[in-house]
Scaffold this motif. Structure first.
Motif, mmCIF file in Angstrom:
data_model
loop_
_atom_site.group_PDB
_atom_site.id
_atom_site.type_symbol
_atom_site.label_atom_id
_atom_site.label_comp_id
_atom_site.label_asym_id
_atom_site.label_seq_id
_atom_site.Cartn_x
_atom_site.Cartn_y
_atom_site.Cartn_z
ATOM 1 N N ILE A 105 -2.227 31.812 40.591
ATOM 2 C CA ILE A 105 -1.418 31.615 42.174
ATOM 3 C C ILE A 105 -1.085 32.804 42.918
ATOM 4 N N PHE A 109 4.867 32.896 46.294
ATOM 5 C CA PHE A 109 4.697 31.114 46.015
ATOM 6 C C PHE A 109 5.759 30.960 46.436
ATOM 7 N N ASN A 110 5.485 29.798 46.572
ATOM 8 C CA ASN A 110 6.765 28.658 46.192
ATOM 9 C C ASN A 110 6.496 28.155 44.804
ATOM 10 N N GLU A 113 5.781 25.108 43.383
ATOM 11 C CA GLU A 113 4.378 25.363 42.989
ATOM 12 C C GLU A 113 3.602 25.365 41.188
ATOM 13 N N ALA A 116 5.310 22.729 39.044
ATOM 14 C CA ALA A 116 4.394 21.731 39.684
ATOM 15 C C ALA A 116 3.737 22.214 38.437
ATOM 16 N N ARG A 117 3.541 22.843 38.765
ATOM 17 C CA ARG A 117 1.101 22.999 37.800
ATOM 18 C C ARG A 117 1.452 23.743 35.953
ATOM 19 N N ILE A 197 -2.883 18.288 39.477
ATOM 20 C CA ILE A 197 -1.972 18.453 40.834
ATOM 21 C C ILE A 197 -2.755 18.314 41.658
ATOM 22 N N GLN A 200 -5.168 20.740 44.553
ATOM 23 C CA GLN A 200 -4.094 22.735 44.838
ATOM 24 C C GLN A 200 -4.828 23.386 44.343
#
Length: 244
Positions: A105, A109-110, A113, A116-117, A197, A200
């Motif tokens: 990533i 970055f968020n 996210e 989530a990963r 995910i 993405q």
């Protein structure tokens, strides 16, 4: 089912604001065993002490490169390593995977996210419920394709009778192909189904993992006969080689 509170996550980054942000978001998502290191020396000491399940690893550290650190961290179990870095060129991404990273990533970055990963990764490792399922045959979960065999239950890849080391994410991708022989999958479909995910991610992630599979199962990785490219569509594991 694995409890999120049991998952040990190490954040290796020398920017305190990033560490604090990730810890806050991950704690809110249900992760409690969160650890931090700000350089290579601290990261190795931490890995030796706790054997983390997940490592969020910056590439540019004060005392060395996270890329070189990656392989050393693998000596302490088999952690899922996710690079967090401002180095975003295709070459940097390819090198990150080549050095043993499982995901990548780019900054900024968020943090959601990232969470989530991690959660997707954990779901992929959850054993299937067996309480209401019929008893498995002794050979169920064993996939034989010519010169190689994959044993799902033992997480093992055997090539020409010899066990071959296979990073977790590479194994999961190979296992997906084994379960769906002869079917063509696009890069987006593979990222969705294996990384979990919603597709993405960039093409380099899948490309590098395909290459790492071929390096293990093909006689000549440059001229693949088992895991082949279907031009314009994606990749498939050749069904004719299966011996089941």
């Amino acid at each position: 089912m694995t409890s999120l509170s049991d998952i040990k996550i190490a954040i290796v980054d020398d920017e305190p604001s990033i560490v604090t942000m990730l810890q806050m978001v991950l704690r809110r998502e249900g992760f409690h065993q969160l650890y931090a290191a700000s350089n290579c020396v601290e990261a190795l000491e931490l890995a030796e002490r706790i054997a983390p399940d997940i490592i969020l690893l910056d590439i540019m550290l004060p005392d060395g490169s996270g890329l070189e650190l990656c392989s050393k961290l693998r000596e302490y179990g088999n952690p899922h390593i996710l690079f967090l870095t401002a180095k975003a060129s295709d070459l940097d991404v390819l090198r990150g995977f080549a050095m043993g990273g499982d995901d990548y990533i780019t900054k900024p970055f968020n943090p959601l996210e990232v969470a989530a990963r991690i959660q997707a990764r954990i779901r992929r490792l959850e054993p299937e419920a067996s309480t209401s399922s019929p008893a498995k045959r002794p050979d169920q979960g064993i996939y034989r394709f010519g010169r190689f065999t994959v044993n799902e239950a033992e997480g093992e890849l055997i090539v020409e009778g010899n066990p071959v080391s296979c990073p977790a994410q590479v194994f999961q991708l190979l296992l997906h192909f084994c379960k769906h022989p002869g079917i063509v999958f696009s890069k987006t479909q593979l990222y969705d189904k294996v990384w979990g995910i919603n597709g993405q991610g960039d093409d380099s992630t899948v490309m590098v993992h395909i290459r790492r599979i071929r390096e293990r199962i093909e006689i000549d990785p440059g001229d693949p006969k088992l895991l082949v490219t279907v031009r314009g569509l994606g990749y498939k594991l050749v069904k004719e080689s299966q011996e089941r």
